[in-house]
Design a protein around this motif. Sequence first.
Motif, PDB file in Angstrom:
ATOM      1  N   ILE A 217       0.856  -1.203   0.000  1.00  0.00           N
ATOM      2  CA  ILE A 217       0.000   0.000   0.000  1.00  0.00           C
ATOM      3  C   ILE A 217       0.889   1.249   0.000  1.00  0.00           C
ATOM      4  N   VAL A 218       0.687   2.078  -1.023  1.00  0.00           N
ATOM      5  CA  VAL A 218       1.366   3.380  -1.091  1.00  0.00           C
ATOM      6  C   VAL A 218       0.443   4.411  -0.453  1.00  0.00           C
ATOM      7  N   SER A 219       0.928   5.142   0.540  1.00  0.00           N
ATOM      8  CA  SER A 219       0.125   6.149   1.249  1.00  0.00           C
ATOM      9  C   SER A 219       0.623   7.551   0.918  1.00  0.00           C
ATOM     10  N   ILE A 220      -0.321   8.394   0.550  1.00  0.00           N
ATOM     11  CA  ILE A 220      -0.009   9.821   0.293  1.00  0.00           C
ATOM     12  C   ILE A 220      -0.817  10.603   1.307  1.00  0.00           C
ATOM     13  N   THR A 221      -0.128  11.370   2.152  1.00  0.00           N
ATOM     14  CA  THR A 221      -0.779  12.014   3.289  1.00  0.00           C
ATOM     15  C   THR A 221      -0.502  13.513   3.311  1.00  0.00           C
ATOM     16  N   GLY A 225      -5.808  14.323   5.299  1.00  0.00           N
ATOM     17  CA  GLY A 225      -6.002  12.888   5.406  1.00  0.00           C
ATOM     18  C   GLY A 225      -5.037  12.118   4.525  1.00  0.00           C
ATOM     19  N   THR A 226      -5.341  10.837   4.327  1.00  0.00           N
ATOM     20  CA  THR A 226      -4.435   9.950   3.593  1.00  0.00           C
ATOM     21  C   THR A 226      -5.183   9.291   2.436  1.00  0.00           C
ATOM     22  N   THR A 227      -4.500   9.182   1.295  1.00  0.00           N
ATOM     23  CA  THR A 227      -5.004   8.434   0.140  1.00  0.00           C
ATOM     24  C   THR A 227      -4.131   7.193  -0.017  1.00  0.00           C
ATOM     25  N   ASN A 228      -4.737   6.010  -0.076  1.00  0.00           N
ATOM     26  CA  ASN A 228      -4.004   4.761  -0.201  1.00  0.00           C
ATOM     27  C   ASN A 228      -4.166   4.183  -1.597  1.00  0.00           C
ATOM     28  N   LEU A 229      -3.046   3.703  -2.161  1.00  0.00           N
ATOM     29  CA  LEU A 229      -3.023   3.039  -3.462  1.00  0.00           C
ATOM     30  C   LEU A 229      -2.480   1.623  -3.263  1.00  0.00           C
ATOM     31  N   THR A 230      -3.261   0.616  -3.640  1.00  0.00           N
ATOM     32  CA  THR A 230      -2.845  -0.785  -3.473  1.00  0.00           C
ATOM     33  C   THR A 230      -2.184  -1.275  -4.754  1.00  0.00           C
ATOM     34  N   VAL A 231      -0.942  -1.811  -4.610  1.00  0.00           N
ATOM     35  CA  VAL A 231      -0.196  -2.333  -5.754  1.00  0.00           C
ATOM     36  C   VAL A 231      -0.901  -3.580  -6.272  1.00  0.00           C
ATOM     37  N   GLY A 232      -1.097  -3.608  -7.580  1.00  0.00           N
ATOM     38  CA  GLY A 232      -1.766  -4.743  -8.198  1.00  0.00           C
ATOM     39  C   GLY A 232      -3.254  -4.534  -8.336  1.00  0.00           C
ATOM     40  N   THR A 233      -3.792  -3.594  -7.586  1.00  0.00           N
ATOM     41  CA  THR A 233      -5.215  -3.287  -7.689  1.00  0.00           C
ATOM     42  C   THR A 233      -5.412  -1.870  -8.227  1.00  0.00           C
ATOM     43  N   ASP A 234      -4.880  -0.870  -7.496  1.00  0.00           N
ATOM     44  CA  ASP A 234      -5.010   0.526  -7.939  1.00  0.00           C
ATOM     45  C   ASP A 234      -3.897   0.915  -8.901  1.00  0.00           C
ATOM     46  N   ILE A 235      -2.728   0.421  -8.659  1.00  0.00           N
ATOM     47  CA  ILE A 235      -1.586   0.745  -9.526  1.00  0.00           C
ATOM     48  C   ILE A 235      -0.817  -0.534  -9.817  1.00  0.00           C
ATOM     49  N   PRO A 271       2.543  20.402   3.811  1.00  0.00           N
ATOM     50  CA  PRO A 271       3.483  19.365   3.352  1.00  0.00           C
ATOM     51  C   PRO A 271       2.755  18.097   2.888  1.00  0.00           C
ATOM     52  N   LEU A 272       3.445  17.355   2.024  1.00  0.00           N
ATOM     53  CA  LEU A 272       2.910  16.088   1.493  1.00  0.00           C
ATOM     54  C   LEU A 272       3.892  14.968   1.852  1.00  0.00           C
ATOM     55  N   TYR A 273       3.339  13.842   2.322  1.00  0.00           N
ATOM     56  CA  TYR A 273       4.179  12.713   2.739  1.00  0.00           C
ATOM     57  C   TYR A 273       3.791  11.475   1.917  1.00  0.00           C
ATOM     58  N   ILE A 274       4.822  10.787   1.366  1.00  0.00           N
ATOM     59  CA  ILE A 274       4.578   9.590   0.555  1.00  0.00           C
ATOM     60  C   ILE A 274       5.420   8.441   1.117  1.00  0.00           C
ATOM     61  N   ASN A 381      -6.111  25.933  -7.281  1.00  0.00           N
ATOM     62  CA  ASN A 381      -6.578  26.316  -5.945  1.00  0.00           C
ATOM     63  C   ASN A 381      -7.063  25.126  -5.112  1.00  0.00           C
ATOM     64  N   ARG A 382      -6.503  23.947  -5.346  1.00  0.00           N
ATOM     65  CA  ARG A 382      -6.774  22.806  -4.465  1.00  0.00           C
ATOM     66  C   ARG A 382      -5.717  22.845  -3.371  1.00  0.00           C
ATOM     67  N   THR A 383      -6.076  23.301  -2.208  1.00  0.00           N
ATOM     68  CA  THR A 383      -5.097  23.538  -1.145  1.00  0.00           C
ATOM     69  C   THR A 383      -4.782  22.291  -0.329  1.00  0.00           C
ATOM     70  N   THR A 384      -5.671  21.306  -0.393  1.00  0.00           N
ATOM     71  CA  THR A 384      -5.431  20.034   0.295  1.00  0.00           C
ATOM     72  C   THR A 384      -5.862  18.893  -0.615  1.00  0.00           C
ATOM     73  N   LEU A 385      -5.410  17.683  -0.265  1.00  0.00           N
ATOM     74  CA  LEU A 385      -5.832  16.520  -1.047  1.00  0.00           C
ATOM     75  C   LEU A 385      -7.343  16.314  -0.963  1.00  0.00           C
ATOM     76  N   GLY A 386      -7.934  16.792   0.119  1.00  0.00           N
ATOM     77  CA  GLY A 386      -9.370  16.606   0.304  1.00  0.00           C
ATOM     78  C   GLY A 386     -10.224  17.771  -0.155  1.00  0.00           C
ATOM     79  N   SER A 387      -9.631  18.738  -0.877  1.00  0.00           N
ATOM     80  CA  SER A 387     -10.396  19.900  -1.351  1.00  0.00           C
ATOM     81  C   SER A 387     -11.566  19.454  -2.216  1.00  0.00           C
ATOM     82  N   THR A 388     -12.723  20.079  -1.984  1.00  0.00           N
ATOM     83  CA  THR A 388     -13.904  19.724  -2.781  1.00  0.00           C
ATOM     84  C   THR A 388     -14.041  20.583  -4.028  1.00  0.00           C
TER      85      THR A 388
END
Length: 497
Positions: A217-221, A225-235, A271-274, A381-388
């Motif tokens: 699982i690759v996590s981008i935070t 919050g955090t977005t998770n990408l599963t190897v073999g499924t999402d990427i 900041p962004l963490y991967i 102007n998307r200031t966060t990963l969760g911007s709507t």
Amino acid sequence: MPDIVLSSAVRDNLLSLKQTADLQSITQTRLATGLKVNTALDNPNSYFTAQSLNDRASDLSNLLDNMGQAVQTIRAADKGITSITKLVESAKAIANQALQTSSEYERKLFTSQYNDLLEQIEDMARDSSYKGKNLLAGAGNELEVIFNEDSTSNLTVNPVDFTDTSLDDGLNLDDLDAGGTGTSSFNLFSGTTSISLSGLQASSNLTDLADWATGNIVSITDSSGTTNLTVGTDITTVQDYVDALNDLNGVHATFDEATDSITITSGLDNPLYISKDNTGGGAATDGGDTGGTTTTMTVSPLSSTATLVSSGGFQAGDTITITDGNGFEPASLEIDEETTVSDLVTFINNVKGLDATFSGGSISLIGEVSFDISSSNSDFNRTTLGSTTGIVSLTAAPSEFKSDTDIDRTLQAINAALDELRNAARSMGTALSTVEIRTDFTQNLINTLEVGAGHLTIADMNEEGANMLALQTRQQLSSTALSLANQADQSVLSLFG
């Protein structure tokens, strides 16, 4: 004297001379005054009848002056109504002009112009007075015009009130709400990092790396919050990884096959963490091929000279669009590699009704109407990963000319006001015509009365002149006769000669 005895002939001639002198005096008075009846003694009936006629003519003359002033008062009101009508027609033209544009800002300007005209209408009404009487200023300004000497014939001209355009029984035109101003702001931040994928190409499977395995699982935070990408499924492939990163709000990613690394550019304001875990096998990494660490991407505000494409929210070819609250688009800007923050601020400032200042990585906005700033790039102007949303919205209280419905409602009120003005003009016109007709009638009546009085008292100068000549002849003859009578009496003296 009783001791002096005059002959009958002398006495008769003296009496004739006296009567002639009296008649001459009367005739001279008539010639001097032009009147055959100067006192009640001359002819009581004619004298008092003429005096009554002249008295009435004098009374009517006084009323005639008042009628003349009433005419001027009504004319002043009529001129005021004519000018006010032109101003209301100008207000109607402004409303129609507002209807021809969709720009909310221009409609706001028309609102101010409309209100200025209403103020001029009120000033015009207040200035339509004559000698303190103003038929356009409402109650207390009623004008009563008296037509005869006993006040039984009169006309009352009722005023209207146009000094306040908002009165329901007047023009019923209210000032329009010009709306208000609104403020907003948005940040311009930038951060860049890279993830190494040694030996891989865009089409390579991520599991070709020794530390990567299906199920990892690759996590981008970030702060949202955090977005998770599963190897073999999402990427699965490197390109899948790049595409997934590009799908994140405010993030732009590219893969360079020359360096076997993914470059990530952020427009987020935090900041962004991967990182990648070892679920299902392999080893934990920084999201790339480096084990046991986390890739941290810090961000910092852009300067005024920084290019927009250095932020993850912009790419060359993006179109920045500004629309107002009516959906009207006053301006748009296409971003290129050289477009700077300063260029963006200048672009915003060129929009009428919208001002922008830049400081500390933030663009502050003040708008006289509502505006939206949007981009063809969803990362704008998307200031966060969760911007709507990335749209910059500035909301200002709208003017009463904002919508077509508002303007149509105002036009209806203006048309009703024009009808009210036409009714007032007709009323004033009728009153003016009535007073002018009565004025002409009174002038003719005064002339009739004075002529009638003159027929009773004015002397016929031709007749009186002829009388004077006859009396002068008569006087001469009487003098001659008296002389002859005296000569007859003196003839007795010859006996003593």
